[in-house]
Design a protein around this motif. Structure first.
Motif, short mmCIF file in Angstrom:
data_model
loop_
_atom_site.label_atom_id
_atom_site.label_comp_id
_atom_site.label_asym_id
_atom_site.label_seq_id
_atom_site.Cartn_x
_atom_site.Cartn_y
_atom_site.Cartn_z
N ASN A 3 0.81 -1.18 -0.03
CA ASN A 3 -0.01 -0.02 -0.21
C ASN A 3 0.88 1.17 -0.14
N GLN A 4 1.65 1.34 -0.89
CA GLN A 4 2.63 2.47 -1.18
C GLN A 4 2.74 2.99 -2.68
N GLY A 5 2.13 4.16 -2.65
CA GLY A 5 1.92 4.70 -4.00
C GLY A 5 0.90 3.90 -4.96
N ASP A 6 1.32 3.45 -6.14
CA ASP A 6 0.52 2.32 -6.98
C ASP A 6 0.78 1.00 -6.79
N LEU A 7 1.82 0.74 -5.65
CA LEU A 7 1.97 -0.90 -5.43
C LEU A 7 1.03 -1.23 -4.12
N ARG A 8 0.30 -2.13 -4.16
CA ARG A 8 -0.54 -2.48 -3.45
C ARG A 8 -0.11 -3.78 -2.43
N SER A 9 0.17 -4.80 -3.09
CA SER A 9 0.70 -6.13 -2.39
C SER A 9 1.22 -6.95 -3.22
N ALA A 10 1.69 -8.15 -2.49
CA ALA A 10 2.67 -9.17 -3.41
C ALA A 10 1.93 -10.49 -2.88
N ASN A 11 1.90 -11.45 -3.87
CA ASN A 11 1.36 -12.78 -3.48
C ASN A 11 2.53 -13.83 -3.85
N ILE A 12 2.77 -14.72 -3.02
CA ILE A 12 3.89 -15.61 -3.09
C ILE A 12 3.30 -17.14 -3.17
N VAL A 13 3.40 -17.80 -4.12
CA VAL A 13 2.68 -19.27 -4.26
C VAL A 13 3.89 -20.05 -4.71
N GLN A 14 3.94 -21.31 -4.07
CA GLN A 14 4.98 -22.45 -4.38
C GLN A 14 4.14 -23.46 -4.95
N ALA A 15 4.71 -23.87 -6.12
CA ALA A 15 4.18 -24.88 -6.71
C ALA A 15 5.29 -26.01 -7.10
N GLY A 16 5.55 -26.99 -6.24
CA GLY A 16 6.30 -27.74 -6.75
C GLY A 16 7.90 -27.34 -6.36
N SER A 17 8.69 -27.20 -7.16
CA SER A 17 10.05 -26.65 -7.01
C SER A 17 10.06 -25.13 -7.60
N ARG A 18 8.96 -24.60 -8.20
CA ARG A 18 8.84 -23.36 -8.48
C ARG A 18 8.25 -22.53 -7.53
N THR A 19 8.32 -21.17 -7.55
CA THR A 19 7.64 -20.09 -6.65
C THR A 19 7.46 -19.09 -7.54
N ARG A 20 6.28 -18.52 -7.70
CA ARG A 20 5.94 -17.32 -8.36
C ARG A 20 5.55 -16.15 -7.40
N LEU A 21 6.14 -15.07 -7.81
CA LEU A 21 5.86 -13.58 -6.87
C LEU A 21 5.24 -12.86 -8.09
N VAL A 22 3.70 -12.56 -7.65
CA VAL A 22 2.83 -11.65 -8.30
C VAL A 22 2.81 -10.14 -7.49
N VAL A 23 3.08 -9.31 -8.11
CA VAL A 23 3.07 -7.91 -7.76
C VAL A 23 1.80 -7.38 -8.39
N ASN A 24 1.06 -6.94 -7.30
CA ASN A 24 -0.28 -6.27 -7.55
C ASN A 24 -0.20 -4.75 -7.66
N LEU A 25 -0.93 -4.18 -8.66
CA LEU A 25 -0.66 -2.60 -8.82
C LEU A 25 -2.00 -1.99 -8.92
N ASN A 26 -2.23 -0.46 -8.88
CA ASN A 26 -3.16 -0.03 -9.00
C ASN A 26 -3.37 0.65 -10.50
N GLN A 27 -2.06 0.59 -11.15
CA GLN A 27 -2.06 1.03 -12.65
C GLN A 27 -0.83 0.28 -13.20
N MET A 28 -0.74 0.08 -14.35
CA MET A 28 0.53 -0.81 -14.99
C MET A 28 1.67 0.40 -14.97
N MET A 29 2.74 -0.32 -14.45
CA MET A 29 3.90 0.49 -14.31
C MET A 29 5.12 -0.16 -15.29
N ALA A 30 5.82 0.81 -15.53
CA ALA A 30 7.27 0.18 -16.28
C ALA A 30 8.07 -0.24 -15.06
N TYR A 31 8.93 -1.40 -15.58
CA TYR A 31 9.81 -2.07 -14.48
C TYR A 31 11.00 -2.54 -15.04
#
Length: 685
Positions: free
Chosen positions: A95-123
């Motif tokens: 909850n800082q600027g357009d950055l809302r939260s992050a989800n961390i999900v593990q599936a087997g040997s792989r982990t996915r980090l999902v960054v949730n935004l209020n609007q699309m940003m360049a990265y």
């Protein structure tokens, strides 16, 4: 029995030991594969309004994670291979600027980090020791540069080069720039600056033959010019579009493609539909990833179930920038010669040859089943069609509906059709008969002949006449008593000659009892007449069926035969209508028409003549509408004067020595056609 129980017990113990050993080996292998894990997440403010997400790992990552973006809702996903989630939680709020939260999900040997935004940003992403730094930047301002790094350039890597730059027009009017790279590891940066689109190729050389500016205005796309030139150790490509446009970029192995499409605010959705891709847009950045893993990313994004054949393998480098997910799937399949079949929410992916062989095998099996399937007989009671016509349709050699083992016969007395064939073909026959065994629609066609005439006749003039009752004599030869004498008896002189006028006024200038009389006759008459004749034949016929109706007389006359005798022949004078209507699907009527009106004319030498009025044409008319298919208008003018030369030309007094007759006759014939579709019977059960 005891011996058997002991043997079974030993087998169970042996199997249990093997399973335990396998489980220990699996856990050991999994522990060996997942040597890394995410330990912490944090966010801080960077220069120029940037937000920097710091991902702390147990060990330094060997390479940047695969990433892709989703525009709705706006989010960025990073896939860490051989990495576990060591945070002990799956969600972290920012909850800082357009950055809302992050989800961390593990599936087997792989982990996915999902960054949730209020609007699309360049990265951008960067490895710093054991940390992964994700820099988020929101573009703002009129002169801002809009875009993000398409592919990261690795520090200290060897130089790359561009092999070719090609341009062509897409099937939907988009401009497509294709760049052939020396290898798939070229760092690429795409950004929109003002009205131009700029593509930078990091640490890349450009051959001299490609250092030029392409003029592509004549292609009729949003792209006007493409300027490619060397800039230090890099290569820059400047694309100059026109009007409103949007771009999409993707890379498959060593081919990089930029598409510039025309678009407007009101036509954006329509343009997406025309391209054939309607999925949500996403951005993918895969470096030497396996095809199976790329397909799994698409499945995770769409929520569809993807079944991948065991023969699908190999790796690819794939970078997609804001493209619909179905187009991304199509690009992956085309780049590796794959194909798919969709059934509900399940997609089957396999090589094209495998799918073709599988479908061919299924068709062959279906054909064999059809050849071996038992036949049965079914009867069809026909209501409107003739059974013989249905048989011709079912057994047509050009498009046979029955199978090679099928047959059909008809009972003409009851108009019942008997068909023997496999159940599947009988179902097709049933659908066909239901569609064509329907009542034929009927049409009533009314023709109207309207013949009108207007005649006018006017006679104006005068006649001066002289009459005498005295008898005069004269001698022929010498005037002797024996000479031959002529006699002139009393008579009259008309100036001009007698006319046939029907009206007049006669004045006697001398006493009628006198020997000589001088008479003045004034003539003035006028005739005005109008005639109207209407004939209206009508006929009812079925759709696409010719009908004829006629009414009239046969006129007898005598004619000579070859033997010299006479015989009686006849001539027809009829009013007839011949029509063939066709009802269109939108209830219009297309008609082939032939209308004829004959009347008896003048008799010449005992043989009557026939006055004919005929129209033959083809017209399209609305149901219940009226159209004029023909018209004949004639006008006869006549103006004649009978007069005494010289005297008839004298002003005013000349009317005593002349007669003027003026005639004006007009006739007009119009043919009207009115078709009407008859309503079907309402007494249907």
């Amino acid at each position: 029995m005891n011996q058997l129980n002991k043997t079974v017990g030993r087998i169970v113990q042996f199997v249990a030991a093997i399973c335990a050993a396998g489980l220990l080996m699996s856990n050991a292998a999994q522990g060996a594969d997942m040597q890394n894990s995410i330990q912490a997440l944090g966010v801080s403010n960077g220069p120029n309004g940037q937000l920097i997400i710091k991902v702390s790992l147990k060990e330094a990552p060997a390479a940047l994670p695969h990433d892709f973006t989703v525009n709705a809702p706006p989010r960025i996903a990073f896939d860490f291979s051989n990495t576990a989630n060591g945070l002990g939680r799956s969600v972290q709020q920012f909850n800082q600027g357009d950055l809302r939260s992050a989800n961390i999900v593990q599936a087997g040997s792989r982990t996915r980090l999902v960054v949730n935004l209020n609007q699309m940003m360049a990265y951008t992403t960067k490895i710093s020791g054991k940390d992964l730094l994700i820099s988020l930047q929101a573009a703002s301002g009129a002169g801002a540069v809009i875009g993000s790094r398409f592919s990261e350039a690795k520090a200290g890597e060897q130089s790359h080069s561009l092999r070719d730059v090609d341009f062509h027009r897409g099937k939907n009017g988009e401009g497509r720039i294709q760049v052939d790279l020396s290898d798939p590891n070229v760092g690429i940066d795409i950004k929109q600056q003002g009205t131009n689109l700029i593509v930078d190729f990091a640490n890349t050389t450009l051959p001299r033959n490609l250092q030029h500016k392409l003029d592509v205005v004549d292609f009729g796309t949003p792209v006007n010019f493409i300027d490619t030139f060397a800039q230090g150790n890099n290569v820059r490509m400047v694309i100059e579009p026109k009007g409103n446009w949007e771009h999409a970029a993707y890379q498959t192995d060593n081919k990089f493609v930029v598409e510039v499409k025309p678009v407007s605010e009101n036509q954006k959705a329509e343009t997406d539909g025309k391209n054939g891709y309607t999925g949500d847009k996403l951005t993918l950045n895969f470096q030497n990833i396996s095809v199976r893993e790329a397909l799994n990313v698409i499945a995770d994004f769409t929520g569809l179930n993807i079944v991948i054949s065991d023969t699908v393998g190999g790796n690819l480098t794939l970078r997609l920038k804001d493209v619909p997910w179905d187009q991304a799937l199509d690009i992956i399949l085309q780049s590796r010669g794959l194909d798919m079949r969709k059934n509900g929410n399940v997609i089957q992916v396999a090589p094209r040859e495998e799918i073709a062989a599988r479908e061919k095998l299924a068709l062959s099996a279906s054909q064999e089943i059809s050849d071996l399937e038992a036949t049965r007989t079914e009867s069809f009671q026909l209501s409107y069609q003739q059974g013989s016509d249905i048989i011709k349709l079912l057994t047509n050699k050009d498009q046979r509906i029955l199978s090679k083992r099928g047959s059909a016969v008809v009972d003409a007395r009851t108009n019942t059709l008997f068909v023997q064939d496999t159940p599947s073909r009988l179902e097709e026959v049933r659908k066909l008969i239901k569609q064509i065994d329907v009542p034929v629609r009927q049409v009533m066609i009314e023709a109207r002949f309207v013949s009108a005439g207007d005649s006018f006749n006017r006679t104006l003039g005068g006649r001066l006449s002289y009459g005498s009752t005295k008898t005069q004599g004269f001698a022929i030869g010498s005037n002797t008593p024996t000479a031959t004498r002529g006699i002139i008896s009393g008579g009259s002189v008309n100036l001009p000659g007698a006319t046939s006028g029907t009206g007049g006024l006669t004045l006697s200038l001398f006493n009628p009892a006198a020997t000589n009389t001088l008479t003045l006759e004034l003539t003035a008459s006028e005739l005005d007449g109008r005639t109207k004749n209407i004939a209206s034949p009508r006929v009812v016929t079925a759709d696409k069926t010719e009908a004829t109706i006629s009414s009239g007389v046969q006129i007898p006359y005598q004619q000579a035969t070859s033997s010299g005798a006479t015989s009686v022949a006849f001539k027809d004078a009829t009013l007839s209508l011949k029509v063939k209507p066709q009802i269109t699907p939108d209830d219009h009527i297309n008609m082939e028409l032939e209308v004829n009106q004959d009347t008896v004319g003048t008799v010449y030498g005992g043989v009557p003549s026939i006055n004919t009025k005929k129209v033959s044409t083809q017209v399209l008319v609305d149901n219940g509408g009226t159209v004029v298919i023909g018209g004949v208008y004639t006008q006869d003018l006549s103006n004649s004067t009978t007069k005494v030369p010289l005297l008839g030309d004298v002003p005013v007094l000349g009317w005593l020595f002349k007669n003027n007759n003026k005639t004006d006759t007009k006739s007009e014939l119009l043919v009207f056609i009115t078709p009407k579709i008859l309503k079907e019977s309402l007494n249907m059960k």
